[in-house]
Design an enzyme around this catalytic site. Structure first.
Site, PDB file in Angstrom:
ATOM      1  N   PRO A  46      29.446  45.522  47.443  1.00  0.00           N
ATOM      2  CG  PRO A  46      31.398  45.003  48.615  1.00  0.00           C
ATOM      3  CD  PRO A  46      30.201  44.371  47.958  1.00  0.00           C
ATOM      4  CD  GLN A  58      34.432  46.200  51.652  1.00  0.00           C
ATOM      5  OE1 GLN A  58      34.067  47.381  51.656  1.00  0.00           O
ATOM      6  NE2 GLN A  58      35.711  45.860  51.701  1.00  0.00           N
ATOM      7  CE1 TYR A  80      39.129  46.301  50.067  1.00  0.00           C
ATOM      8  CE2 TYR A  80      37.766  48.251  50.170  1.00  0.00           C
ATOM      9  CZ  TYR A  80      38.327  47.213  49.456  1.00  0.00           C
ATOM     10  OH  TYR A  80      38.070  47.095  48.113  1.00  0.00           O
ATOM     11  CB  THR A 126      37.326  42.956  50.624  1.00  0.00           C
ATOM     12  OG1 THR A 126      35.947  43.311  50.507  1.00  0.00           O
ATOM     13  CG2 THR A 126      37.962  42.928  49.247  1.00  0.00           C
ATOM     14  CE  LYS A 143      32.940  42.044  46.918  1.00  0.00           C
ATOM     15  NZ  LYS A 143      34.096  42.775  46.384  1.00  0.00           N
ATOM     16  CG  HIS A 176      37.921  44.120  43.943  1.00  0.00           C
ATOM     17  ND1 HIS A 176      38.014  43.931  45.303  1.00  0.00           N
ATOM     18  CD2 HIS A 176      37.648  45.445  43.786  1.00  0.00           C
ATOM     19  CE1 HIS A 176      37.825  45.095  45.931  1.00  0.00           C
ATOM     20  NE2 HIS A 176      37.601  46.030  45.020  1.00  0.00           N
ATOM     21  CG  ASP A 231      31.301  40.031  42.774  1.00  0.00           C
ATOM     22  OD1 ASP A 231      32.290  39.663  42.108  1.00  0.00           O
ATOM     23  OD2 ASP A 231      31.423  40.715  43.814  1.00  0.00           O
TER      24      ASP A 231
HETATM   25  C1  LIG Z   1      33.001  51.630  41.686  1.00  0.00           C
HETATM   26  C2  LIG Z   1      33.289  50.357  42.402  1.00  0.00           C
HETATM   27  C3  LIG Z   1      33.699  50.393  43.727  1.00  0.00           C
HETATM   28  C4  LIG Z   1      33.951  49.214  44.408  1.00  0.00           C
HETATM   29  N1  LIG Z   1      34.255  49.284  45.729  1.00  0.00           N
HETATM   30  C5  LIG Z   1      34.420  48.129  46.441  1.00  0.00           C
HETATM   31  C6  LIG Z   1      34.657  48.189  47.832  1.00  0.00           C
HETATM   32  O1  LIG Z   1      34.677  49.242  48.450  1.00  0.00           O
HETATM   33  N2  LIG Z   1      34.849  47.009  48.467  1.00  0.00           N
HETATM   34  C7  LIG Z   1      34.821  45.796  47.815  1.00  0.00           C
HETATM   35  O2  LIG Z   1      34.992  44.738  48.440  1.00  0.00           O
HETATM   36  N3  LIG Z   1      34.562  45.726  46.488  1.00  0.00           N
HETATM   37  C8  LIG Z   1      34.360  46.864  45.792  1.00  0.00           C
HETATM   38  N4  LIG Z   1      34.084  46.787  44.459  1.00  0.00           N
HETATM   39  C9  LIG Z   1      33.935  45.470  43.803  1.00  0.00           C
HETATM   40  C10 LIG Z   1      32.476  45.012  43.848  1.00  0.00           C
HETATM   41  O3  LIG Z   1      32.072  44.728  45.157  1.00  0.00           O
HETATM   42  C11 LIG Z   1      32.220  43.752  43.010  1.00  0.00           C
HETATM   43  O4  LIG Z   1      33.127  42.738  43.390  1.00  0.00           O
HETATM   44  C12 LIG Z   1      32.307  43.972  41.491  1.00  0.00           C
HETATM   45  O5  LIG Z   1      31.919  45.279  41.140  1.00  0.00           O
HETATM   46  C13 LIG Z   1      31.402  42.954  40.787  1.00  0.00           C
HETATM   47  O6  LIG Z   1      31.505  43.041  39.423  1.00  0.00           O
HETATM   48  P1  LIG Z   1      30.456  43.835  38.455  1.00  0.00           P
HETATM   49  O7  LIG Z   1      30.708  45.290  38.694  1.00  0.00           O
HETATM   50  O8  LIG Z   1      30.875  43.382  37.101  1.00  0.00           O
HETATM   51  O9  LIG Z   1      29.047  43.420  38.813  1.00  0.00           O
HETATM   52  C14 LIG Z   1      33.832  47.962  43.755  1.00  0.00           C
HETATM   53  C15 LIG Z   1      33.420  47.932  42.421  1.00  0.00           C
HETATM   54  C16 LIG Z   1      33.148  49.104  41.748  1.00  0.00           C
HETATM   55  C17 LIG Z   1      32.678  49.021  40.313  1.00  0.00           C
HETATM   56  C1  LIG Z   2      40.915  50.598  47.980  1.00  0.00           C
HETATM   57  C2  LIG Z   2      39.797  50.289  47.060  1.00  0.00           C
HETATM   58  C3  LIG Z   2      38.584  51.171  47.235  1.00  0.00           C
HETATM   59  C4  LIG Z   2      37.367  50.808  46.524  1.00  0.00           C
HETATM   60  C5  LIG Z   2      37.375  49.581  45.708  1.00  0.00           C
HETATM   61  O1  LIG Z   2      37.377  48.484  46.232  1.00  0.00           O
HETATM   62  C6  LIG Z   2      37.347  49.663  44.264  1.00  0.00           C
HETATM   63  O2  LIG Z   2      37.400  50.779  43.712  1.00  0.00           O
HETATM   64  O3  LIG Z   2      37.304  48.607  43.611  1.00  0.00           O
END
Ligand SMILES: Cc1cc2nc3c(=O)[nH]c(=O)nc-3n(C[C@H](O)[C@H](O)[C@H](O)COP(=O)(O)O)c2cc1C
Ligand SMILES: CCCCC(=O)C(=O)O
Length: 373
Positions: free
Chosen positions: A96, A146, A148, A174, A242, A265, A296
Protein backbone atom coordinates in the site's frame (compact mmCIF):
# COMPACT_ATOMS: atom_id res chain seq x y z
CA UNK A 1 3.78 22.55 1.06
CA UNK A 2 0.27 23.19 -0.12
CA UNK A 3 -0.25 23.58 -3.82
CA UNK A 4 2.19 20.86 -4.85
CA UNK A 5 1.08 20.09 -8.34
CA UNK A 6 0.27 16.81 -9.98
CA UNK A 7 3.28 15.30 -11.72
CA UNK A 8 3.93 16.97 -15.05
CA UNK A 9 2.64 14.94 -17.97
CA UNK A 10 4.36 11.62 -17.53
CA UNK A 11 6.41 10.26 -20.35
CA UNK A 12 5.37 6.72 -21.15
CA UNK A 13 8.26 4.29 -20.92
CA UNK A 14 7.40 3.09 -24.40
CA UNK A 15 7.75 6.63 -25.83
CA UNK A 16 11.31 6.92 -24.63
CA UNK A 17 14.18 6.54 -27.06
CA UNK A 18 15.22 2.89 -27.17
CA UNK A 19 18.58 3.46 -25.58
CA UNK A 20 16.97 5.31 -22.68
CA UNK A 21 14.16 2.84 -21.93
CA UNK A 22 14.35 1.69 -18.32
CA UNK A 23 15.99 -1.71 -18.07
CA UNK A 24 15.62 -2.23 -14.37
CA UNK A 25 13.94 -0.73 -11.31
CA UNK A 26 16.81 1.66 -10.61
CA UNK A 27 16.32 3.11 -14.12
CA UNK A 28 12.67 3.76 -13.23
CA UNK A 29 13.78 5.56 -10.10
CA UNK A 30 16.12 7.78 -12.13
CA UNK A 31 13.32 8.54 -14.62
CA UNK A 32 10.85 9.34 -11.81
CA UNK A 33 13.40 11.68 -10.25
CA UNK A 34 13.45 13.69 -13.48
CA UNK A 35 9.65 13.89 -13.74
CA UNK A 36 8.28 14.39 -10.25
CA UNK A 37 8.19 17.66 -8.34
CA UNK A 38 10.85 17.60 -5.60
CA UNK A 39 8.38 17.44 -2.72
CA UNK A 40 6.53 14.46 -4.22
CA UNK A 41 9.77 12.61 -5.02
CA UNK A 42 11.10 13.25 -1.53
CA UNK A 43 7.87 12.05 0.08
CA UNK A 44 8.18 8.85 -1.95
CA UNK A 45 11.89 8.32 -1.49
CA UNK A 46 12.33 9.41 2.07
CA UNK A 47 12.39 7.64 5.39
CA UNK A 48 12.45 8.60 9.02
CA UNK A 49 15.29 10.63 10.55
CA UNK A 50 18.69 9.60 9.13
CA UNK A 51 17.15 6.97 6.82
CA UNK A 52 19.40 4.19 8.15
CA UNK A 53 16.60 1.63 7.96
CA UNK A 54 15.81 2.62 4.38
CA UNK A 55 19.40 1.78 3.46
CA UNK A 56 19.62 -1.34 5.64
CA UNK A 57 16.50 -2.84 4.06
CA UNK A 58 18.22 -2.73 0.68
CA UNK A 59 21.76 -3.53 1.83
CA UNK A 60 20.60 -6.64 3.70
CA UNK A 61 20.05 -8.29 0.31
CA UNK A 62 23.56 -7.41 -0.83
CA UNK A 63 25.04 -8.97 2.30
CA UNK A 64 23.75 -12.36 1.19
CA UNK A 65 25.13 -14.47 -1.64
CA UNK A 66 23.54 -17.31 -3.56
CA UNK A 67 24.88 -20.87 -3.83
CA UNK A 68 23.29 -22.18 -7.03
CA UNK A 69 22.39 -25.81 -7.61
CA UNK A 70 23.65 -27.01 -10.98
CA UNK A 71 22.48 -29.78 -13.31
CA UNK A 72 19.03 -29.54 -11.75
CA UNK A 73 17.53 -30.64 -15.07
CA UNK A 74 14.74 -28.04 -15.12
CA UNK A 75 13.44 -26.16 -18.12
CA UNK A 76 12.71 -22.59 -17.04
CA UNK A 77 11.16 -21.52 -13.76
CA UNK A 78 7.56 -21.13 -12.66
CA UNK A 79 6.57 -18.36 -10.26
CA UNK A 80 2.89 -19.26 -9.78
CA UNK A 81 1.63 -19.29 -6.18
CA UNK A 82 -1.41 -18.81 -4.03
CA UNK A 83 -1.66 -16.33 -1.16
CA UNK A 84 -4.63 -16.53 1.23
CA UNK A 85 -6.60 -18.41 -1.40
CA UNK A 86 -5.82 -16.00 -4.27
CA UNK A 87 -3.95 -17.63 -7.17
CA UNK A 88 -1.20 -15.36 -8.47
CA UNK A 89 1.17 -15.52 -11.45
CA UNK A 90 4.06 -14.44 -9.29
CA UNK A 91 4.82 -13.81 -5.61
CA UNK A 92 5.31 -10.06 -6.22
CA UNK A 93 2.62 -7.90 -4.58
CA UNK A 94 2.12 -4.14 -4.57
CA UNK A 95 2.43 -2.73 -1.04
CA UNK A 96 0.00 0.00 0.00
CA UNK A 97 1.08 3.55 -0.76
CA UNK A 98 -0.99 6.63 -0.02
CA UNK A 99 -2.24 9.12 -2.61
CA UNK A 100 -1.29 7.82 -6.03
CA UNK A 101 -2.62 11.01 -7.62
CA UNK A 102 0.44 12.77 -6.28
CA UNK A 103 2.44 10.71 -8.75
CA UNK A 104 0.16 10.34 -11.75
CA UNK A 105 -3.23 11.77 -12.72
CA UNK A 106 -4.53 8.25 -13.35
CA UNK A 107 -4.09 7.62 -9.60
CA UNK A 108 -4.99 4.22 -8.10
CA UNK A 109 -7.05 3.23 -11.15
CA UNK A 110 -3.90 3.37 -13.28
CA UNK A 111 -2.01 1.32 -10.68
CA UNK A 112 -4.83 -1.23 -10.59
CA UNK A 113 -4.74 -1.58 -14.39
CA UNK A 114 -0.97 -1.96 -14.43
CA UNK A 115 -1.07 -4.52 -11.61
CA UNK A 116 -3.76 -6.54 -13.36
CA UNK A 117 -1.84 -6.47 -16.65
CA UNK A 118 1.16 -7.91 -14.82
CA UNK A 119 -0.94 -10.46 -12.91
CA UNK A 120 -0.01 -8.85 -9.60
CA UNK A 121 -2.10 -8.26 -6.51
CA UNK A 122 -2.49 -4.63 -5.43
CA UNK A 123 -2.97 -3.39 -1.88
CA UNK A 124 -5.07 -0.22 -1.70
CA UNK A 125 -4.18 2.25 1.07
CA UNK A 126 -6.74 3.71 3.47
CA UNK A 127 -5.30 7.00 2.19
CA UNK A 128 -5.86 6.28 -1.49
CA UNK A 129 -6.74 9.28 -3.65
CA UNK A 130 -9.73 7.42 -5.11
CA UNK A 131 -12.39 5.62 -3.10
CA UNK A 132 -12.42 1.86 -2.65
CA UNK A 133 -15.66 1.87 -4.66
CA UNK A 134 -13.99 3.68 -7.59
CA UNK A 135 -10.98 1.39 -7.48
CA UNK A 136 -13.06 -1.77 -7.04
CA UNK A 137 -15.21 -0.83 -10.03
CA UNK A 138 -12.21 -0.49 -12.33
CA UNK A 139 -9.88 -3.18 -10.96
CA UNK A 140 -9.78 -6.33 -13.06
CA UNK A 141 -7.21 -8.07 -10.87
CA UNK A 142 -7.25 -9.08 -7.22
CA UNK A 143 -6.73 -6.43 -4.55
CA UNK A 144 -6.49 -6.15 -0.78
CA UNK A 145 -7.43 -3.20 1.42
CA UNK A 146 -4.89 -1.70 3.84
CA UNK A 147 -6.44 -0.33 7.01
CA UNK A 148 -5.24 2.34 9.34
CA UNK A 149 -7.45 1.78 12.38
CA UNK A 150 -9.21 5.07 13.03
CA UNK A 151 -9.92 6.42 16.49
CA UNK A 152 -13.55 6.32 15.45
CA UNK A 153 -14.20 2.56 15.47
CA UNK A 154 -17.60 2.90 13.78
CA UNK A 155 -15.82 4.63 10.89
CA UNK A 156 -13.16 1.90 10.92
CA UNK A 157 -15.83 -0.80 10.65
CA UNK A 158 -17.53 1.14 7.86
CA UNK A 159 -14.23 1.38 5.95
CA UNK A 160 -13.57 -2.36 5.98
CA UNK A 161 -17.18 -3.18 5.13
CA UNK A 162 -16.99 -0.78 2.18
CA UNK A 163 -13.72 -2.33 1.03
CA UNK A 164 -15.16 -5.86 1.26
CA UNK A 165 -18.29 -4.81 -0.63
CA UNK A 166 -16.10 -3.18 -3.31
CA UNK A 167 -14.21 -6.43 -3.89
CA UNK A 168 -11.21 -6.46 -1.55
CA UNK A 169 -10.12 -10.04 -0.88
CA UNK A 170 -8.27 -9.40 2.37
CA UNK A 171 -7.76 -6.68 4.95
CA UNK A 172 -4.19 -5.69 5.76
CA UNK A 173 -4.07 -3.90 9.11
CA UNK A 174 -0.99 -1.72 9.49
CA UNK A 175 0.34 -2.25 13.00
CA UNK A 176 3.63 -0.33 12.86
CA UNK A 177 2.25 3.20 12.84
CA UNK A 178 0.96 4.22 16.28
CA UNK A 179 2.51 7.53 15.25
CA UNK A 180 4.17 8.43 11.98
CA UNK A 181 7.92 8.78 11.80
CA UNK A 182 9.64 12.11 11.54
CA UNK A 183 10.28 12.50 7.83
CA UNK A 184 12.78 15.29 7.69
CA UNK A 185 12.62 15.65 3.92
CA UNK A 186 8.91 16.41 4.25
CA UNK A 187 9.54 18.87 7.06
CA UNK A 188 12.20 20.66 5.00
CA UNK A 189 9.89 20.77 1.98
CA UNK A 190 6.93 21.87 4.10
CA UNK A 191 5.16 18.92 2.56
CA UNK A 192 1.59 17.93 3.34
CA UNK A 193 -0.83 16.19 1.09
CA UNK A 194 -2.31 18.84 -1.21
CA UNK A 195 -6.04 18.98 -1.77
CA UNK A 196 -5.99 16.53 -4.70
CA UNK A 197 -4.42 14.01 -2.37
CA UNK A 198 -7.14 14.19 0.30
CA UNK A 199 -7.94 10.63 1.35
CA UNK A 200 -11.03 10.01 -0.74
CA UNK A 201 -12.26 7.23 1.53
CA UNK A 202 -12.52 9.70 4.38
CA UNK A 203 -13.71 12.71 2.43
CA UNK A 204 -17.24 12.42 3.83
CA UNK A 205 -16.02 12.42 7.42
CA UNK A 206 -16.69 15.52 9.47
CA UNK A 207 -13.50 17.40 10.21
CA UNK A 208 -11.61 15.58 7.45
CA UNK A 209 -8.69 17.85 6.72
CA UNK A 210 -7.20 18.52 3.33
CA UNK A 211 -3.93 19.49 4.98
CA UNK A 212 -1.46 17.61 7.05
CA UNK A 213 -3.16 14.30 6.40
CA UNK A 214 0.19 12.49 6.25
CA UNK A 215 0.56 12.91 9.99
CA UNK A 216 -3.01 12.02 10.57
CA UNK A 217 -4.26 12.46 14.13
CA UNK A 218 -7.19 10.18 13.38
CA UNK A 219 -5.02 7.07 13.28
CA UNK A 220 -5.54 5.30 16.59
CA UNK A 221 -2.25 4.68 18.42
CA UNK A 222 -3.93 2.18 20.76
CA UNK A 223 -4.65 -0.71 18.42
CA UNK A 224 -4.64 -4.19 20.01
CA UNK A 225 -4.95 -7.81 18.93
CA UNK A 226 -8.64 -7.74 19.86
CA UNK A 227 -9.14 -5.05 17.21
CA UNK A 228 -7.88 -7.46 14.56
CA UNK A 229 -10.32 -10.13 15.77
CA UNK A 230 -13.20 -7.66 15.64
CA UNK A 231 -12.24 -6.43 12.19
CA UNK A 232 -12.11 -9.96 10.85
CA UNK A 233 -15.64 -10.54 12.16
CA UNK A 234 -16.82 -7.25 10.64
CA UNK A 235 -15.42 -7.71 7.13
CA UNK A 236 -15.48 -11.51 6.86
CA UNK A 237 -12.13 -11.42 5.02
CA UNK A 238 -8.72 -12.86 5.84
CA UNK A 239 -6.77 -10.36 7.94
CA UNK A 240 -3.03 -9.72 7.82
CA UNK A 241 -0.93 -7.73 10.29
CA UNK A 242 1.49 -5.46 8.38
CA UNK A 243 4.56 -4.22 10.20
CA UNK A 244 5.75 -7.27 12.14
CA UNK A 245 9.45 -7.59 12.98
CA UNK A 246 9.46 -9.76 16.13
CA UNK A 247 9.09 -13.53 16.11
CA UNK A 248 6.76 -13.60 19.12
CA UNK A 249 4.39 -11.13 17.44
CA UNK A 250 4.44 -13.31 14.33
CA UNK A 251 3.69 -16.35 16.46
CA UNK A 252 0.74 -14.61 18.07
CA UNK A 253 -0.58 -13.56 14.67
CA UNK A 254 -0.20 -17.06 13.26
CA UNK A 255 -1.85 -18.62 16.34
CA UNK A 256 -4.88 -16.44 15.63
CA UNK A 257 -4.80 -17.13 11.87
CA UNK A 258 -3.72 -13.63 10.82
CA UNK A 259 -1.30 -13.36 7.90
CA UNK A 260 2.12 -11.94 8.77
CA UNK A 261 3.46 -9.03 6.71
CA UNK A 262 7.07 -8.42 7.74
CA UNK A 263 7.71 -4.71 7.31
CA UNK A 264 9.28 -1.66 8.89
CA UNK A 265 7.17 0.60 6.67
CA UNK A 266 10.00 1.03 4.21
CA UNK A 267 12.09 2.72 6.94
CA UNK A 268 9.57 5.55 7.11
CA UNK A 269 8.58 5.26 10.77
CA UNK A 270 11.21 4.02 13.25
CA UNK A 271 14.70 4.77 12.04
CA UNK A 272 17.24 2.08 12.97
CA UNK A 273 14.46 -0.53 13.09
CA UNK A 274 15.93 -3.82 11.87
CA UNK A 275 16.14 -4.58 8.18
CA UNK A 276 13.17 -6.76 7.28
CA UNK A 277 15.37 -9.48 5.76
CA UNK A 278 17.22 -9.82 9.09
CA UNK A 279 13.93 -10.31 10.90
CA UNK A 280 12.48 -12.77 8.39
CA UNK A 281 14.11 -16.16 9.20
CA UNK A 282 13.09 -16.20 12.89
CA UNK A 283 9.56 -15.14 11.93
CA UNK A 284 9.23 -17.79 9.24
CA UNK A 285 10.41 -20.43 11.70
CA UNK A 286 7.72 -19.53 14.27
CA UNK A 287 4.96 -19.24 11.68
CA UNK A 288 5.94 -22.62 10.24
CA UNK A 289 3.72 -22.35 7.19
CA UNK A 290 0.49 -21.86 9.16
CA UNK A 291 -0.33 -18.48 7.59
CA UNK A 292 1.16 -16.58 4.66
CA UNK A 293 4.33 -14.59 5.35
CA UNK A 294 4.93 -11.53 3.18
CA UNK A 295 8.01 -9.34 3.37
CA UNK A 296 8.64 -5.85 2.01
CA UNK A 297 11.39 -3.24 2.12
CA UNK A 298 14.28 -2.65 -0.24
CA UNK A 299 13.40 -5.32 -2.83
CA UNK A 300 14.76 -4.07 -6.14
CA UNK A 301 16.08 -7.13 -8.02
CA UNK A 302 14.92 -10.63 -8.87
CA UNK A 303 17.77 -12.00 -6.78
CA UNK A 304 16.27 -10.11 -3.80
CA UNK A 305 12.95 -11.88 -4.37
CA UNK A 306 14.75 -15.24 -4.54
CA UNK A 307 16.59 -14.56 -1.26
CA UNK A 308 13.42 -13.46 0.56
CA UNK A 309 11.57 -16.58 -0.55
CA UNK A 310 14.55 -18.80 0.27
CA UNK A 311 14.52 -17.38 3.81
CA UNK A 312 10.88 -18.20 4.37
CA UNK A 313 8.61 -15.59 2.77
CA UNK A 314 5.66 -16.83 0.71
CA UNK A 315 5.54 -13.57 -1.23
CA UNK A 316 7.23 -10.18 -1.37
CA UNK A 317 5.79 -6.70 -1.76
CA UNK A 318 7.27 -3.64 -3.39
CA UNK A 319 6.42 -0.05 -2.50
CA UNK A 320 8.55 2.70 -4.04
CA UNK A 321 9.43 0.84 -7.27
CA UNK A 322 5.90 0.54 -8.64
CA UNK A 323 5.27 4.18 -7.78
CA UNK A 324 8.33 5.06 -9.88
CA UNK A 325 6.67 3.10 -12.69
CA UNK A 326 3.37 4.88 -12.12
CA UNK A 327 5.04 8.30 -12.26
CA UNK A 328 6.96 7.47 -15.43
CA UNK A 329 4.36 5.61 -17.43
CA UNK A 330 1.03 5.31 -15.60
CA UNK A 331 -0.51 1.83 -15.87
CA UNK A 332 2.13 0.76 -18.42
CA UNK A 333 4.91 1.81 -16.08
CA UNK A 334 3.43 -0.16 -13.16
CA UNK A 335 3.02 -3.19 -15.40
CA UNK A 336 6.58 -2.90 -16.70
CA UNK A 337 8.12 -2.56 -13.24
CA UNK A 338 6.34 -5.69 -12.01
CA UNK A 339 7.12 -7.64 -15.19
CA UNK A 340 10.77 -6.59 -15.03
CA UNK A 341 11.09 -7.81 -11.45
CA UNK A 342 9.24 -11.00 -12.34
CA UNK A 343 11.50 -11.69 -15.33
CA UNK A 344 14.55 -11.12 -13.15
CA UNK A 345 13.08 -13.49 -10.56
CA UNK A 346 12.49 -16.21 -13.15
CA UNK A 347 16.00 -15.78 -14.45
CA UNK A 348 17.51 -15.95 -10.97
CA UNK A 349 15.43 -19.05 -10.20
CA UNK A 350 16.65 -20.76 -13.35
CA UNK A 351 20.23 -19.85 -12.47
CA UNK A 352 20.01 -21.20 -8.90
CA UNK A 353 18.39 -24.40 -10.17
CA UNK A 354 14.86 -23.77 -8.88
CA UNK A 355 11.90 -24.83 -11.04
CA UNK A 356 9.20 -23.63 -8.65
CA UNK A 357 9.00 -21.37 -5.61
CA UNK A 358 9.08 -24.45 -3.36
CA UNK A 359 12.62 -25.12 -4.60
CA UNK A 360 13.77 -21.84 -3.03
CA UNK A 361 15.21 -23.12 0.23
CA UNK A 362 17.47 -21.56 2.87
CA UNK A 363 20.53 -23.58 1.78
CA UNK A 364 20.69 -21.42 -1.38
CA UNK A 365 21.75 -18.42 0.72
CA UNK A 366 25.06 -17.77 2.49
CA UNK A 367 26.67 -14.62 3.89
CA UNK A 368 28.32 -12.61 1.13
CA UNK A 369 32.08 -12.20 1.13
CA UNK A 370 34.55 -15.01 1.57
CA UNK A 371 32.60 -18.25 1.89
CA UNK A 372 34.21 -21.30 3.46
CA UNK A 373 32.05 -24.37 2.97
C1 LIG B 1 4.91 6.91 -0.69
C2 LIG B 1 4.62 5.79 0.26
C3 LIG B 1 3.38 5.74 0.88
C4 LIG B 1 3.09 4.70 1.75
N1 LIG B 1 1.84 4.62 2.27
C5 LIG B 1 1.50 3.55 3.06
C6 LIG B 1 0.18 3.42 3.54
O1 LIG B 1 -0.71 4.21 3.24
N2 LIG B 1 -0.07 2.36 4.34
C7 LIG B 1 0.89 1.45 4.69
O2 LIG B 1 0.62 0.48 5.43
N3 LIG B 1 2.16 1.54 4.21
C8 LIG B 1 2.48 2.58 3.40
N4 LIG B 1 3.74 2.66 2.91
C9 LIG B 1 4.73 1.60 3.20
C10 LIG B 1 4.68 0.52 2.12
O3 LIG B 1 3.47 -0.19 2.16
C11 LIG B 1 5.81 -0.51 2.24
O4 LIG B 1 5.83 -1.04 3.55
C12 LIG B 1 7.21 0.04 1.90
O5 LIG B 1 7.13 1.06 0.93
C13 LIG B 1 8.08 -1.11 1.39
O6 LIG B 1 9.37 -0.70 1.15
P1 LIG B 1 9.97 -0.30 -0.32
O7 LIG B 1 9.35 1.02 -0.66
O8 LIG B 1 11.43 -0.21 -0.04
O9 LIG B 1 9.61 -1.39 -1.30
C14 LIG B 1 4.06 3.70 2.04
C15 LIG B 1 5.30 3.77 1.40
C16 LIG B 1 5.58 4.79 0.52
C17 LIG B 1 6.93 4.80 -0.16
C1 LIG C 1 -0.05 8.37 8.06
C2 LIG C 1 0.81 7.78 7.01
C3 LIG C 1 0.27 7.94 5.60
C4 LIG C 1 0.94 7.21 4.54
C5 LIG C 1 2.07 6.33 4.89
O1 LIG C 1 1.88 5.28 5.47
C6 LIG C 1 3.42 6.69 4.52
O2 LIG C 1 3.63 7.79 3.98
O3 LIG C 1 4.34 5.90 4.79
Amino acid sequence: MTGTTVASTPQAATDRPRGAAPLNLADYRAAALKILPTAAFDYLEGGAADEHTVRWNHEAYQRLALLPRVLAGHVGAHTGCSVFGTALDSPILLAPAASHRLFHPGAEAATAHGAAAAGALMTVSTFSSQTVEEIGATATGPWWFQLYVQRDRALTAELVRRAAAAGARACVVTVDTPVTGVRERDLRNGFALPSHGTPANLAHVQGSSTHGAIHDPRIDPAVGWDDLERLRAVCGLPVLAKGILRAEDAQRAADAGFGVWVSNHGGRNLDTAAATLSALPAIAERVAGRVPVIVDGGIRRGTDVVKALALGADAVAIGRPYVWGLAVGGADGVRDVVQTLRRETELAMALVGAATLDDLTADLVVPAGVHRP
